[in-house]
Design an enzyme around this catalytic site. Structure first.
Site, mmCIF file in Angstrom:
data_model
loop_
_atom_site.group_PDB
_atom_site.id
_atom_site.type_symbol
_atom_site.label_atom_id
_atom_site.label_comp_id
_atom_site.label_asym_id
_atom_site.label_seq_id
_atom_site.Cartn_x
_atom_site.Cartn_y
_atom_site.Cartn_z
ATOM 1 N N SER A 102 -10.298 5.211 -4.210
ATOM 2 C CA SER A 102 -11.561 5.094 -4.518
ATOM 3 C C SER A 102 -12.244 6.247 -5.580
ATOM 4 O O SER A 102 -11.736 6.195 -6.686
ATOM 5 C CB SER A 102 -12.449 4.779 -3.387
ATOM 6 O OG SER A 102 -13.599 4.398 -3.692
ATOM 7 N N ASP A 152 -12.410 -7.323 -3.512
ATOM 8 C CA ASP A 152 -13.086 -5.754 -3.713
ATOM 9 C C ASP A 152 -14.673 -5.996 -4.143
ATOM 10 O O ASP A 152 -14.706 -6.189 -5.263
ATOM 11 C CB ASP A 152 -12.281 -4.958 -4.297
ATOM 12 C CG ASP A 152 -12.513 -3.308 -4.158
ATOM 13 O OD1 ASP A 152 -13.904 -3.204 -3.800
ATOM 14 O OD2 ASP A 152 -11.791 -2.717 -4.160
ATOM 15 N N HIS A 183 -12.127 -3.418 -0.167
ATOM 16 C CA HIS A 183 -12.162 -1.923 -0.736
ATOM 17 C C HIS A 183 -11.318 -1.196 0.141
ATOM 18 O O HIS A 183 -10.840 -0.063 -0.235
ATOM 19 C CB HIS A 183 -13.556 -1.575 -1.185
ATOM 20 C CG HIS A 183 -13.507 -0.361 -2.157
ATOM 21 N ND1 HIS A 183 -13.240 -0.402 -3.347
ATOM 22 C CD2 HIS A 183 -13.742 1.043 -1.586
ATOM 23 C CE1 HIS A 183 -13.177 0.832 -4.103
ATOM 24 N NE2 HIS A 183 -13.664 1.738 -3.037
#
Length: 200
Positions: A102, A152, A183
């Site tokens: 991320s 996501d 995610h």
């Protein structure tokens, strides 16, 4: 920068640079390094920016909207830290493989976008395109693995496709792996990253 360094048993292996997601710490991705290559050096770094008490690697203006000025500054800061760490811990500066999730994947991608020799390779879990409309350095010989989720909500599928395209145009070799998830970091994508690492 706050960090953990673990000396590996095999100095021919890349040093694994671990870069956590928003709200994480330098301890979060240590199990990933163990899974990918337990014999490699590990340099796990905590982001220097705090967003409501949550560590990050650079500021954002809103969800998915990066503060580009801060991104550029923090990318240089991290690159300089890698230079210093290679000297301090005596590892090969030209053989660093980033493992980011991320926000950590985004700063790793930013290193590739801004510095030709910052990384030798990267495993990017749920990254976004760090910047658009800039010329990338020649990334010939750089290997990149991107793990993305088809559902996501934070990182749309097109972001992953665009990042792959931009890196390939800069001559990097890119593998894009899809999971039918959101995610979150999944076991399936970690296994796929490990397989890619072993075969690269």
């Amino acid at each position: 920068m706050e960090h953990i360094f673990k000396k590996g048993n095999d100095q021919s292996k890349p040093t694994l640079l671990l870069l956590h997601g928003t709200g994480g710490t330098e301890k979060d991705l240590l199990p990933l390094a163990e899974k990918i290559d337990a014999t490699a050096n590990v340099l796990s770094v905590r982001g220097n920016v705090s967003e409501n008490g949550m560590p990050r690697f650079f500021k954002r203006l809103a969800e998915g909207v990066f503060d580009e000025e801060d991104l550029i500054f923090r990318t240089k800061e991290l690159n300089d830290f890698l230079d210093e760490s290679a000297k301090k811990y005596d590892f090969d500066r030209n053989n660093i493989l980033a493992v980011g999730y991320s926000n950590g994947a985004n700063i790793a991608a930013s290193l590739l976008f801004h510095y030709q020799d910052a990384l030798n390779a990267a495993i990017l879990h749920h990254p976004m395109v760090p910047r658009r409309g800039i010329d990338l350095p020649d990334l010939s010989g750089k290997d990149v693995f991107i793990a993305a989720g088809t559902n996501d909500p934070i990182c749309p599928a097109q972001e992953s496709e665009d990042l792959k395209s931009l890196l390939e145009k800069a001559n990097a070799t890119v593998k894009l792996h899809w999971e039918s998830n959101g995610h979150q970091l999944t076991y399936g994508e970690v296994e796929a990253a490990e397989k890619w690492y072993r075969n690269r």
